[in-house]
Write an enzyme that holds these catalytic residues in place. Structure first.
Site, mmCIF file in Angstrom:
data_model
loop_
_atom_site.group_PDB
_atom_site.id
_atom_site.type_symbol
_atom_site.label_atom_id
_atom_site.label_comp_id
_atom_site.label_asym_id
_atom_site.label_seq_id
_atom_site.Cartn_x
_atom_site.Cartn_y
_atom_site.Cartn_z
ATOM 1 N N HIS A 287 -24.516 39.328 1.201
ATOM 2 C CA HIS A 287 -25.617 40.088 0.567
ATOM 3 C C HIS A 287 -25.816 41.394 1.329
ATOM 4 O O HIS A 287 -24.879 42.182 1.418
ATOM 5 C CB HIS A 287 -26.856 39.180 0.532
ATOM 6 C CG HIS A 287 -27.984 39.633 -0.345
ATOM 7 N ND1 HIS A 287 -27.900 40.659 -1.233
ATOM 8 C CD2 HIS A 287 -29.248 39.159 -0.456
ATOM 9 C CE1 HIS A 287 -29.050 40.812 -1.857
ATOM 10 N NE2 HIS A 287 -29.905 39.921 -1.401
ATOM 11 N N HIS A 326 -19.217 41.710 -7.350
ATOM 12 C CA HIS A 326 -20.651 41.581 -7.603
ATOM 13 C C HIS A 326 -20.859 40.498 -8.646
ATOM 14 O O HIS A 326 -20.081 40.361 -9.571
ATOM 15 C CB HIS A 326 -21.234 42.908 -8.118
ATOM 16 C CG HIS A 326 -22.710 43.007 -7.941
ATOM 17 N ND1 HIS A 326 -23.580 42.455 -8.836
ATOM 18 C CD2 HIS A 326 -23.455 43.554 -6.957
ATOM 19 C CE1 HIS A 326 -24.821 42.681 -8.412
ATOM 20 N NE2 HIS A 326 -24.775 43.339 -7.280
ATOM 21 N N ASP A 382 -22.562 48.343 -1.129
ATOM 22 C CA ASP A 382 -22.347 48.263 0.326
ATOM 23 C C ASP A 382 -21.045 48.900 0.781
ATOM 24 O O ASP A 382 -20.813 49.011 1.989
ATOM 25 C CB ASP A 382 -22.367 46.787 0.754
ATOM 26 C CG ASP A 382 -23.762 46.208 0.591
ATOM 27 O OD1 ASP A 382 -23.908 45.200 -0.109
ATOM 28 O OD2 ASP A 382 -24.707 46.805 1.131
HETATM 29 C C1 SDX Z 1 -25.278 42.858 -2.643
HETATM 30 O O1 SDX Z 1 -26.985 40.247 -6.439
HETATM 31 C C2 SDX Z 1 -27.245 41.486 -6.141
HETATM 32 O O2 SDX Z 1 -27.738 42.259 -6.927
HETATM 33 C C3 SDX Z 1 -26.907 41.871 -4.732
HETATM 34 C C4 SDX Z 1 -27.018 43.356 -4.379
HETATM 35 C C5 SDX Z 1 -28.449 43.841 -4.387
HETATM 36 O O3 SDX Z 1 -28.655 45.042 -4.562
HETATM 37 O O4 SDX Z 1 -29.351 43.002 -4.120
HETATM 38 O O5 SDX Z 1 -26.254 44.109 -5.312
HETATM 39 C C6 SDX Z 1 -26.492 43.644 -2.973
HETATM 40 O O6 SDX Z 1 -25.397 41.796 -2.089
HETATM 41 C C7 SDX Z 1 -23.936 43.402 -3.056
HETATM 42 C C8 SDX Z 1 -22.755 42.419 -2.720
HETATM 43 C C9 SDX Z 1 -22.400 42.599 -1.237
HETATM 44 N N1 SDX Z 1 -21.465 41.547 -0.825
HETATM 45 C C10 SDX Z 1 -20.185 41.824 -0.547
HETATM 46 O O7 SDX Z 1 -19.663 42.916 -0.708
HETATM 47 C C11 SDX Z 1 -19.392 40.635 0.003
HETATM 48 C C12 SDX Z 1 -18.046 40.556 -0.691
HETATM 49 N N2 SDX Z 1 -18.267 40.184 -2.105
HETATM 50 C C13 SDX Z 1 -18.154 38.787 -2.433
HETATM 51 O O8 SDX Z 1 -18.546 37.882 -1.454
HETATM 52 C C14 SDX Z 1 -18.603 38.483 -3.865
HETATM 53 O O9 SDX Z 1 -18.035 39.416 -4.681
HETATM 54 C C15 SDX Z 1 -20.098 38.410 -4.165
HETATM 55 C C16 SDX Z 1 -20.813 37.486 -3.255
HETATM 56 C C17 SDX Z 1 -20.717 39.762 -4.108
HETATM 57 C C18 SDX Z 1 -20.236 37.877 -5.604
HETATM 58 O O10 SDX Z 1 -19.699 36.595 -5.592
HETATM 59 P P1 SDX Z 1 -19.652 35.689 -6.924
HETATM 60 O O11 SDX Z 1 -20.307 36.361 -8.052
HETATM 61 O O12 SDX Z 1 -20.117 34.326 -6.546
HETATM 62 O O13 SDX Z 1 -18.129 35.696 -7.275
HETATM 63 P P2 SDX Z 1 -17.111 34.630 -6.736
HETATM 64 O O14 SDX Z 1 -17.278 34.442 -5.262
HETATM 65 O O15 SDX Z 1 -17.197 33.440 -7.617
HETATM 66 O O16 SDX Z 1 -15.713 35.395 -6.945
HETATM 67 C C19 SDX Z 1 -14.992 35.303 -8.158
HETATM 68 C C20 SDX Z 1 -13.528 35.469 -7.743
HETATM 69 C C21 SDX Z 1 -13.106 34.465 -6.672
HETATM 70 O O17 SDX Z 1 -11.684 34.351 -6.799
HETATM 71 P P3 SDX Z 1 -11.086 32.958 -7.394
HETATM 72 O O18 SDX Z 1 -11.722 31.835 -6.606
HETATM 73 O O19 SDX Z 1 -11.525 32.969 -8.855
HETATM 74 O O20 SDX Z 1 -9.611 33.086 -7.193
HETATM 75 O O21 SDX Z 1 -13.363 36.771 -7.114
HETATM 76 C C22 SDX Z 1 -12.968 36.583 -5.764
HETATM 77 C C23 SDX Z 1 -13.364 35.166 -5.373
HETATM 78 O O22 SDX Z 1 -12.516 34.701 -4.328
HETATM 79 N N3 SDX Z 1 -13.740 37.572 -4.990
HETATM 80 C C24 SDX Z 1 -13.217 38.328 -4.031
HETATM 81 C C25 SDX Z 1 -14.272 39.147 -3.602
HETATM 82 N N4 SDX Z 1 -15.383 38.863 -4.307
HETATM 83 C C26 SDX Z 1 -15.036 37.874 -5.165
HETATM 84 N N5 SDX Z 1 -11.963 38.367 -3.500
HETATM 85 C C27 SDX Z 1 -11.789 39.291 -2.528
HETATM 86 N N6 SDX Z 1 -12.752 40.127 -2.057
HETATM 87 C C28 SDX Z 1 -13.992 40.069 -2.573
HETATM 88 N N7 SDX Z 1 -14.939 40.894 -2.118
#
Ligand code: SDX
Length: 447
Positions: A287, A326, A382
């Protein structure tokens, strides 16, 4: 669920006497053959309606199962609108692009909390009220001085926001409008002060008191950077870039930390304790902690030539590309686009951050790679923000703190909306129990 609506549906006659389709779901429980009609409102069905679907009179009834609430609306809200498919973000209906270009953070905070743009007198009063509440009780200084020299400032902020509840015991009078308003002002006013005090603590520097002659962003820069000069004068370009970053981070509908604020606030606790829960949730690397993780990732990649190998590691699942992806945005995050432009303004003053080239190469490579395209992974808020914070001279530990400061106005707006929502009550989800049942106690000697 009345029997006639079941009967009506059981003949497939889900009609209301007109040619218009009913706003409802017709479902058949194959365990009993019984049919049900579930009303659809605002694109949702009420989960509680599922409870009527039973196999016997003493059956609890059906529930929805939705770990991480990926498809569950927890509230009605008019604070922020997001359309993740087309990258739209609006605060109270105003597009983020226009607010970032033409507004200020304090004006946006007013908009989020009061639901409309302030008139000039309203904005002047709001700015005055916040400016004169930037000081914190002196005891908070000794509280903060109790932390280790290398304490993470997010842990210090989380603790000191919660500690504020002990200085304003009347804050738990959450049905008193005047009390809500003064606590709203105190929280927005004091977050930068607590954040700056935490920063000065880990730097081993004396705390700088607020300077009420300066703007909200300018005062924060003063509390961070002022050393021996009599009066700190912020560079207007940095002041404006920081104010834009504050606007972009102010709210984001029902994200993890806002959901934490709402859940804790639903117990009718004071706002300081509810906001402390938001700070705690934002601290996580998935997050608000992602901006810190992005910088650490860029430093670890070290040079542009290492990007392809790093991307291959991500595709093998060795780690995530922090700052990408996201839950809602399945296209670009409009905030990332604006921040990327703000980088140029800041780097004009501070010099280009060498890590920018690695970030741009990462973005270019990922956006052309099927792994990221198929998963709809784009830069989020971010990905670039940390480059600005580093260029401002802040340590990576301060990056999530820079997110918490402006998000305070969004958390408060959502908390105030919760208090006024007659559909809400204390948050208490159900579970699917998977453990043992009715075991007999085994004495220690028998184990
Ligand atoms: C914020 O919710 C909000 O609005 C949050 C926010 C706000 O203003 O409040 O926007 C702020 O928190 C932005 C997000 C910051 N976090 C990151 O940058 C961390 C990296 N991102 C991931 O951890 C992820 O993308 C999330 C947590 C942001 C979202 O996760 P989801 O929606 O639960 O998606 P998921 O984990 O189910 O991913 C779907 C697929 C998976 O692959 P498979 O299992 O299907 O093979 O996408 C992959 C994930 O492994 N994936 C990534 C990835 N994010 C998702 N693979 C590599 N790098 C990534 N960053």
């Amino acid at each position: 669920m009345s029997s006639e609506s079941e009967t009506a549906v059981s003949n497939g006659a889900a009609s209301n006497g007109t040619d218009e389709p009913r706003e409802s779901l017709s479902v058949v429980d194959n365990r009993t053959g019984r049919a049900y009609e579930l009303p659809i409102t605002d694109g949702t069905i009420k989960s509680l309606d599922l409870r009527k679907i039973k196999v016997s009179e003493d059956d609890f009834g059906l529930m929805g199962y939705d770990p991480a609430f990926t498809n569950t609306a927890s509230t009605r809200s008019s604070v922020t609108f997001i359309d993740g498919d087309v990258g739209i973000l609006e605060y109270r209906g105003y597009p983020i692009e226009q607010l970032a270009e033409r507004s200020t953070y304090l004006e946006v905070a007013y908009l989020l909390i009061h639901g409309e743009l302030p008139t000039k007198p309203q904005l002047d009063q709001w700015t005055h009220d916040i400016t004169i509440h930037t000081f914190v009780h002196e005891n908070l200084k000794s509280f903060l001085q109790g932390f280790r020299y290398d304490a993470h400032p997010m842990g210090m902020l989380l603790s000191s926001v919660g500690a504020l509840s002990t200085f304003y015991p009347e804050a738990n009078q959450i049905r008193d409008a005047e009390n809500i308003n003064i606590q709203t002002i105190r929280l927005i006013a004091k977050m930068p002060t607590l954040a700056a005090f935490s920063y000065r603590h880990i730097r081993g520097m004396p705390y700088v008191y607020p300077d009420n002659d300066l703007s909200y962003a300018g005062n924060f820069l003063s509390m961070i950077y002022k050393v021996a000069e009599l009066k700190y004068q912020p560079d207007p370009r940095l002041e404006r870039a920081l104010d834009i970053l504050f606007i972009l981070h102010a709210d984001h509908e029902q994200n993890c930390s806002t959901s934490a604020v709402r859940a804790v606030g639903s117990s009718q606790v004071d706002p300081y304790s509810a906001i402390a829960a938001g700070v705690a949730a934002l601290y996580g690397p998935l997050h608000g902690g992602a901006n810190e993780a992005v910088l650490r990732m860029l430093r670890r990649i070290e040079k542009v030539e290492n990007v392809p190998d790093f991307i291959e590691g991500v595709k093998k699942g060795e780690e995530k590309l922090m700052g990408f992806g996201h839950r809602v945005y399945k296209n670009f995050d409009p905030r990332a686009t604006i921040i990327k432009k703000a980088c140029d303004d800041v780097f004009e003053v501070t010099g280009v951050n060498p890590l920018l080239a690695i970030a741009k190469e990462l973005e270019k490579t990922a956006l052309e790679d099927e792994y990221f395209i198929s998963r709809k992974l784009y830069p989020n808020v971010d990905f670039y923000s940390g480059l600005i914070y580093e260029a401002l001279g802040l340590p990576v530990e301060m990056f999530p703190v820079m997110f918490a400061i402006p998000r305070t106005s969004g958390w408060i707006a959502q908390w105030r909306e919760l208090l006024g929502d007659t559909e809400q009550k204390i948050a208490r989800p159900r579970q699917i129990y998977t453990g043992e049942r009715s075991l007999d106690y085994i004495s220690l000697s028998q184990r």
